[in-house]
Design a protein around this motif. Structure first.
Motif, mmCIF file in Angstrom:
data_model
loop_
_atom_site.group_PDB
_atom_site.id
_atom_site.type_symbol
_atom_site.label_atom_id
_atom_site.label_comp_id
_atom_site.label_asym_id
_atom_site.label_seq_id
_atom_site.Cartn_x
_atom_site.Cartn_y
_atom_site.Cartn_z
ATOM 1 N N LYS A 8 1.614 18.120 7.478
ATOM 2 C CA LYS A 8 2.323 17.513 6.271
ATOM 3 C C LYS A 8 1.228 17.285 5.049
ATOM 4 O O LYS A 8 1.246 17.379 3.866
ATOM 5 N N ARG A 9 -0.193 16.541 5.626
ATOM 6 C CA ARG A 9 -0.920 16.412 4.720
ATOM 7 C C ARG A 9 -1.713 17.642 3.984
ATOM 8 O O ARG A 9 -2.081 17.553 2.784
ATOM 9 N N LEU A 10 -1.795 18.638 4.694
ATOM 10 C CA LEU A 10 -2.421 19.822 4.433
ATOM 11 C C LEU A 10 -1.584 20.475 3.304
ATOM 12 O O LEU A 10 -2.075 21.207 2.444
ATOM 13 N N ASP A 11 -0.240 20.668 3.631
ATOM 14 C CA ASP A 11 1.022 21.121 2.858
ATOM 15 C C ASP A 11 0.776 20.567 1.384
ATOM 16 O O ASP A 11 0.595 21.045 0.444
ATOM 17 N N ALA A 12 0.564 19.184 1.235
ATOM 18 C CA ALA A 12 0.671 18.355 0.124
ATOM 19 C C ALA A 12 -0.865 18.540 -0.382
ATOM 20 O O ALA A 12 -0.889 18.934 -1.765
ATOM 21 N N GLY A 13 -1.825 18.555 0.139
ATOM 22 C CA GLY A 13 -3.032 18.879 -0.493
ATOM 23 C C GLY A 13 -3.247 20.458 -0.998
ATOM 24 O O GLY A 13 -4.077 20.674 -1.960
ATOM 25 N N LEU A 14 -2.729 21.537 -0.290
ATOM 26 C CA LEU A 14 -2.751 22.701 -0.704
ATOM 27 C C LEU A 14 -1.572 23.131 -1.748
ATOM 28 O O LEU A 14 -1.683 23.928 -2.427
ATOM 29 N N GLY A 15 -0.691 22.394 -2.075
ATOM 30 C CA GLY A 15 0.361 22.368 -2.762
ATOM 31 C C GLY A 15 1.477 23.383 -2.563
ATOM 32 O O GLY A 15 2.003 24.024 -3.316
ATOM 33 N N VAL A 16 1.360 23.801 -1.103
ATOM 34 C CA VAL A 16 2.152 24.792 -0.644
ATOM 35 C C VAL A 16 2.401 24.674 0.978
ATOM 36 O O VAL A 16 1.806 24.054 1.461
ATOM 37 N N SER A 17 3.684 24.684 1.198
ATOM 38 C CA SER A 17 3.998 24.697 2.575
ATOM 39 C C SER A 17 3.542 25.660 3.466
ATOM 40 O O SER A 17 3.443 26.897 2.925
ATOM 41 N N HIS A 18 3.227 25.677 4.444
ATOM 42 C CA HIS A 18 2.754 26.449 5.602
ATOM 43 C C HIS A 18 3.835 27.508 5.812
ATOM 44 O O HIS A 18 4.895 27.168 5.944
ATOM 45 N N ASP A 19 3.701 28.639 5.803
ATOM 46 C CA ASP A 19 4.572 29.791 6.309
ATOM 47 C C ASP A 19 4.765 30.091 7.950
ATOM 48 O O ASP A 19 5.822 30.808 8.174
ATOM 49 N N ALA A 20 3.827 29.569 8.484
ATOM 50 C CA ALA A 20 4.036 29.661 10.020
ATOM 51 C C ALA A 20 3.062 29.039 10.688
ATOM 52 O O ALA A 20 1.962 28.413 10.219
ATOM 53 N N VAL A 21 3.602 28.474 12.057
ATOM 54 C CA VAL A 21 2.749 27.414 12.890
ATOM 55 C C VAL A 21 3.019 28.093 14.187
ATOM 56 O O VAL A 21 4.181 28.381 14.481
ATOM 57 N N SER A 22 1.877 28.429 15.085
ATOM 58 C CA SER A 22 2.079 28.741 16.394
ATOM 59 C C SER A 22 2.819 27.394 17.207
ATOM 60 O O SER A 22 2.913 26.267 16.630
ATOM 61 N N ASP A 23 3.087 28.011 18.521
ATOM 62 C CA ASP A 23 3.445 26.960 19.389
ATOM 63 C C ASP A 23 2.271 25.807 19.483
ATOM 64 O O ASP A 23 1.007 26.177 19.075
ATOM 65 N N PHE A 24 2.439 24.619 19.961
ATOM 66 C CA PHE A 24 1.452 23.719 20.384
ATOM 67 C C PHE A 24 1.041 24.146 21.827
ATOM 68 O O PHE A 24 1.833 24.015 22.656
ATOM 69 N N VAL A 25 -0.408 24.259 22.034
ATOM 70 C CA VAL A 25 -0.679 24.633 23.313
ATOM 71 C C VAL A 25 -1.785 23.563 24.000
ATOM 72 O O VAL A 25 -2.827 23.173 23.130
ATOM 73 N N GLU A 26 -1.305 23.194 25.082
ATOM 74 C CA GLU A 26 -2.334 22.262 25.576
ATOM 75 C C GLU A 26 -3.410 22.727 26.450
ATOM 76 O O GLU A 26 -3.222 23.712 27.147
ATOM 77 N N THR A 27 -4.804 22.291 26.030
ATOM 78 C CA THR A 27 -5.665 22.866 26.735
ATOM 79 C C THR A 27 -6.839 21.848 27.165
ATOM 80 O O THR A 27 -6.586 20.662 26.900
ATOM 81 N N GLU A 28 -7.716 22.191 28.167
ATOM 82 C CA GLU A 28 -9.073 21.383 28.448
ATOM 83 C C GLU A 28 -10.017 21.313 27.250
ATOM 84 O O GLU A 28 -9.894 22.123 26.338
ATOM 85 N N PRO A 29 -10.562 20.567 27.404
ATOM 86 C CA PRO A 29 -11.747 20.150 26.297
ATOM 87 C C PRO A 29 -12.839 21.303 26.327
ATOM 88 O O PRO A 29 -12.934 21.743 27.269
ATOM 89 N N TRP A 30 -13.209 21.799 25.310
ATOM 90 C CA TRP A 30 -13.960 22.936 25.148
ATOM 91 C C TRP A 30 -15.653 22.424 24.698
ATOM 92 O O TRP A 30 -15.724 21.836 23.457
ATOM 93 N N GLY A 31 -16.555 22.469 25.374
ATOM 94 C CA GLY A 31 -17.884 22.256 25.080
ATOM 95 C C GLY A 31 -18.261 20.770 25.463
ATOM 96 O O GLY A 31 -19.338 20.247 25.079
ATOM 97 N N PHE A 32 -17.323 20.032 26.148
ATOM 98 C CA PHE A 32 -17.765 18.618 26.586
ATOM 99 C C PHE A 32 -16.692 18.043 27.729
ATOM 100 O O PHE A 32 -15.711 18.765 27.867
ATOM 101 N N ASP A 33 -16.902 17.318 28.450
ATOM 102 C CA ASP A 33 -16.050 16.595 29.266
ATOM 103 C C ASP A 33 -15.271 15.481 28.970
ATOM 104 O O ASP A 33 -15.840 14.507 28.275
ATOM 105 N N SER A 34 -14.032 15.493 29.265
ATOM 106 C CA SER A 34 -13.242 14.300 28.880
ATOM 107 C C SER A 34 -11.708 14.458 29.347
ATOM 108 O O SER A 34 -11.223 15.500 29.983
ATOM 109 N N ASP A 35 -11.179 13.333 30.126
ATOM 110 C CA ASP A 35 -9.864 13.218 30.510
ATOM 111 C C ASP A 35 -8.763 13.524 29.467
ATOM 112 O O ASP A 35 -7.761 13.724 30.075
ATOM 113 N N ASP A 36 -8.909 13.656 28.382
ATOM 114 C CA ASP A 36 -7.980 13.555 27.400
ATOM 115 C C ASP A 36 -7.833 15.050 27.085
ATOM 116 O O ASP A 36 -8.769 15.592 26.401
#
Length: 152
Positions: free
Chosen positions: A27-55
């Motif tokens: 929402k904030r990027l759309d407002a800042g760029l002055g245009v709505s995005h025309d595509a968004v991927s699926d939301f993908v759950e992944t393990e942290p990359w480059g560090f350890d975290s339980d989140d």
């Protein structure tokens, strides 16, 4: 007269309401760029990359088709987009900047939102603060899997 350029941004969140964070960033990027995005991927759950975290992270890639006036200084425009991304991150509660260890390797942390410029048309930038295309994206499945969903 203008030319259309595709801008691809990588989004990630592993703190708080991850899905809500990604949607708020869009929402904030759309407002800042002055245009709505025309595509968004699926939301993908992944393990942290480059560090350890339980989140675990929730990641996505978004595409914007930007009309850029002919004669625009494209490297400056790309830096303006970087400034917007960093501003959105800060407004949403991200603190601190990049950290590096004694050997110059990046130190990663959990974060409420992360926004990376992945690709901007055929632009190539190799500045200290901005590299396009993103130099690590090919090594990151959490970028490449969603990017392949919407890349044209």
């Amino acid at each position: 007269m203008s030319t259309k350029f595709d801008l691809y941004l990588g989004l990630g969140s592993n703190l708080g309401d991850r899905r809500g964070n990604l949607l708020e960033a869009l929402k904030r990027l759309d407002a800042g760029l002055g245009v709505s995005h025309d595509a968004v991927s699926d939301f993908v759950e992944t393990e942290p990359w480059g560090f350890d975290s339980d989140d675990r992270f929730l990641n996505a890639v978004v595409r914007y088709a930007l009309d850029v006036p002919c004669g625009t200084d494209m490297p400056r425009f790309a830096h303006d987009i970087l400034d917007l991304c960093k501003s959105v991150e800060k407004e949403m509660g991200r603190t601190g900047g990049p950290e590096y260890d004694a050997d110059g390797n990046r130190i990663y942390h959990s974060r409420i939102i992360d926004i990376d410029i992945l690709i901007f048309g055929d632009l190539h930038i190799d500045d200290d603060d901005l590299k396009i295309p993103h130099p690590l994206m090919q090594k990151r499945d959490f970028v490449m899997v969603p990017l392949r969903q919407i890349y044209r």
